[in-house]
Design an enzyme around this catalytic site. Structure first.
Site, PDB file in Angstrom:
ATOM      1  N   ASP A 200       0.978  -1.185  -0.200  1.00 33.36           N
ATOM      2  CA  ASP A 200       0.060  -0.146  -0.001  1.00 33.36           C
ATOM      3  C   ASP A 200       0.749   1.385   0.143  1.00 33.36           C
ATOM      4  O   ASP A 200       1.796   1.249   0.788  1.00 33.36           O
ATOM      5  CB  ASP A 200      -0.661  -0.003   1.359  1.00 33.36           C
ATOM      6  CG  ASP A 200      -1.759   1.287   1.120  1.00 33.36           C
ATOM      7  OD1 ASP A 200      -2.818   0.938   0.459  1.00 33.36           O
ATOM      8  OD2 ASP A 200      -1.878   1.604   2.291  1.00 33.36           O
ATOM      9  N   GLU A 242       1.161  -0.238  -4.951  1.00 33.37           N
ATOM     10  CA  GLU A 242       0.532   0.870  -5.340  1.00 33.37           C
ATOM     11  C   GLU A 242       1.438   1.929  -5.499  1.00 33.37           C
ATOM     12  O   GLU A 242       1.843   2.494  -4.463  1.00 33.37           O
ATOM     13  CB  GLU A 242      -0.796   1.188  -4.389  1.00 33.37           C
ATOM     14  CG  GLU A 242      -1.363   2.276  -4.545  1.00 33.37           C
ATOM     15  CD  GLU A 242      -2.275   2.775  -3.611  1.00 33.37           C
ATOM     16  OE1 GLU A 242      -3.506   3.292  -3.831  1.00 33.37           O
ATOM     17  OE2 GLU A 242      -1.762   2.622  -2.209  1.00 33.37           O
TER      18      GLU A 242
HETATM   19  C1  GLC Z   1      -4.245   3.172  -0.354  1.00 36.30           C
HETATM   20  C2  GLC Z   1      -5.653   2.199  -0.633  1.00 36.30           C
HETATM   21  C3  GLC Z   1      -6.833   2.761   0.189  1.00 36.30           C
HETATM   22  C4  GLC Z   1      -6.437   3.427   1.611  1.00 36.30           C
HETATM   23  C5  GLC Z   1      -5.055   4.153   1.499  1.00 36.30           C
HETATM   24  C6  GLC Z   1      -4.668   4.372   2.937  1.00 36.30           C
HETATM   25  O1  GLC Z   1      -4.591   4.158  -1.410  1.00 36.30           O
HETATM   26  O2  GLC Z   1      -5.848   1.514  -1.639  1.00 36.30           O
HETATM   27  O3  GLC Z   1      -7.900   2.043   0.071  1.00 36.30           O
HETATM   28  O4  GLC Z   1      -7.424   4.231   2.062  1.00 36.30           O
HETATM   29  O5  GLC Z   1      -4.103   3.598   0.772  1.00 36.30           O
HETATM   30  O6  GLC Z   1      -4.023   3.165   3.726  1.00 36.30           O
END
Ligand code: GLC
Length: 548
Positions: A200, A242
């Site tokens: 993440d 991500e």
């Molecule tokens: C990422 C996740 C999202 C979350 C954020 C904070 O962007 O995909 O769902 O709210 O991180 O952890």
């Protein structure tokens, strides 16, 4: 070259709490998920990505972790999780989990201790400032829901940094103890049997935050360090990150300047995602062609993960304001469908007006573009959203299994459910569910099964190269090819409502009994490839040649 499983994977993203509830408490759980593994095996997916599974106050759908070494008691216990891994592996399905280590929940014992005293061993695990930072109101990820990135903590009498919500204090990556702890967390779950992690918020993990400096330096070396570590612990473990950053920064996430792939194995292709949405909205593939041309060449072993919808909003922030307006107008015209000024909180089927042709086209396209496809639960049925839910929860409604109460998700009273099941209308569970689609060979679910099986016979998509075939074609038509050690597949996708055609006779010398392996309808034999037609919103996957 070593066989890299992730290049041929089909990844399915599920959230345990909305997937299947085995004990009737209204919340999905691990046993419920185990009971549905046969469904996933039949669908043909090979890797399950679970959204956060840990104990959590659940103020950000689990992305606010309170204990990294356990599973949320609502989901079961570690014994259930080990059983899930075993049962999944038995069916040829690997499991990866979300690794959310940019921040913790403010309820995490580390933060509670850190704030309580300057002498706490965890004090330096977080990012503090004595004075109010000047950039306090900059860099928010959730504009409209989040007012600042530095908040004052009365107990600590200091400001703490939080890239996301206020209840998600950022961990301090500069602290070697924090780095060691992140590795320990990875080691723990690898030892239990996961095949890797969806990491993440990676661009923020590596941020060496300095108060007052909204452009703080980044320590990319941490990614190399982490990769080294996990690869020694488990050779075939993967990191899927991500990292929604500018294209020129992407390469640094895959590897260092030396050019080897020594950091993240796979990155979600956000750039392609927004160009896909733009192309679908316009009925014209130009934006996809640009994306294919503009993306950096990856080091060997680096891989894209493609997606149309994920568990968040459709993020259009990297489009120009005009392009974004076009996509909004087409797919999210009401303000209530939009989020954070940059995104759309809808599922794909609703955005495409429940037009079966367009839904198939969109997924056929995603699954045939370079990389590893990722599918969000419920998309295989064409599930819709519930705009009465707050923010991103609109697209996080329970899986619709059958005609039973609550769509077969749970036997709890409807008002006890973690989130309401969609009822009524075209998207309600009464008309849209797994059981109905299972019995219908023409359903979207049956189509997905067929399409995924076909993809498995086309490993060139995941392991080979992907190139736009630049020949004159009807305006809506995208022609691309995947070339790999096993041969070549040609792909024709028509984003426009009118029928299209293309002359690919120049490719005929390469062909060896070319034939359609997947298409929206019966087409005449490809012949010499010189008169290929594709229906409006149609598609053809043509095996050009196979190499032994
Ligand atoms: C990422 C996740 C999202 C979350 C954020 C904070 O962007 O995909 O769902 O709210 O991180 O952890």
């Amino acid at each position: 070259m070593s066989d890299r499983w992730y290049q041929k994977a089909v990844i399915y993203c599920a959230d345990i709490d909305t997937f299947a509830d085995s004990n009737g408490d209204g919340v999905g759980d691990i046993k419920g998920l185990i009971g549905r593994l046969d469904y996933l095996a039949r669908l043909g997916i090979t890797c399950l990505w679970l959204n956060p599974i840990h104990p959590t106050p659940d103020r950000d759908d689990g992305y606010d972790v309170a204990d990294f070494y356990n599973v949320d008691p609502r989901f079961g216990n570690l014994g259930d999780f080990a059983d899930l891994l075993h049962q999944a592996r038995d069916r040829g399905i690997r499991v990866i989990i979300d690794l959310v280590v940019n921040h913790t929940s403010d309820q995490h014992p580390w933060f509670q201790s850190a704030r309580s005293s300057p002498d706490s061993p965890y004090r330096d695990w977080y990012v503090w400032s004595d004075a109010e930072p000047e950039d306090r109101h900059q860099g928010m990820v959730f504009p409209g829901e989040q007012a600042e990135t530095w908040s004052y903590d009365r107990t600590a009498k200091k400001w703490f940094y939080h890239r996301f919500y206020k209840f998600q204090p950022d961990l301090n990556i500069n602290n070697p103890e924090v780095r060691e702890e992140i590795k320990k967390i990875c080691a723990f779950w690898l030892q239990l049997g996961v095949s890797g992690f969806r990491m993440d918020a990676v661009p923020f993990i590596v941020e060496q935050t300095e108060p007052g400096n909204p452009d703080s330096p980044k320590d990319m070396e941490f990614l190399s360090e982490l990769r080294q570590y996990i690869q020694w612990r488990q050779g075939d473990a993967v990191l899927l990150a991500e990292a929604n950053v500018e294209p020129e920064q992407l390469k640094e996430f895959f590897g260092d300047a030396g050019g080897s792939a020594n950091r993240i194995h796979m990155l979600f292709d956000f750039m392609l995602n927004s160009r896909l949405m733009l192309s679908l909205a316009r009925g014209n593939p130009e934006a996809i062609i640009d994306a294919l041309r503009d993306t950096p060449k990856l080091p060997v072993g680096g891989q894209w993960a493609t997606f149309l919808r994920n568990h968040d909003e459709v993020d259009l922030s990297r489009l120009t304001a005009e392009q974004r307006a076009e996509v909004f107008a087409e797919f999210g015209p009401d303000e209530n469908m939009q989020l954070y000024g940059r995104g759309i909180r809808r599922r794909l089927a609703t955005m495409l007006g429940n037009d079966r042709r367009r839904i198939e086209l969109a997924y056929a396209l995603q699954f045939s573009l370079r990389g590893t496809p990722v599918l969000r639960y419920g998309e295989e049925l064409g599930m819709g959203e519930d705009l009465t839910q707050d923010g991103r929860n609109a697209i996080r409604t329970p899986m619709q299994w059958s005609l039973a109460a609550n769509g077969g998700f749970s036997t709890a009273a409807a008002d006890q459910l973690v989130r309401p099941v969609i009822t009524g209308g075209d998207y309600g569970y009464e008309r849209l569910n797994v059981t109905l689609q299972r019995h219908d060979t023409k359903s979207l679910l049956s189509w997905f099964e067929r399409m995924i099986r076909t993809l498995k016979e086309a490993p060139e998509v995941g392991t080979g190269s992907c190139t736009h075939v630049d020949v004159p074609a009807s305006t809506g038509l995208l022609v691309h090819r995947a070339d790999g050690a096993t041969g070549t597949v040609l792909f024709l996708h028509n984003l426009a409502p009118e029928a299209g055609e293309v002359d690919l006779g120049s490719l005929y010398p390469e062909a060896d009994f070319p034939n359609d392996v997947l298409a929206d309808q019966e087409y005449p034999e490809p012949g010499k490839l010189d008169k290929l037609t594709v229906g409006g919103y149609g598609y053809r996957w043509i095996r050009l040649c196979r190499k032994p």
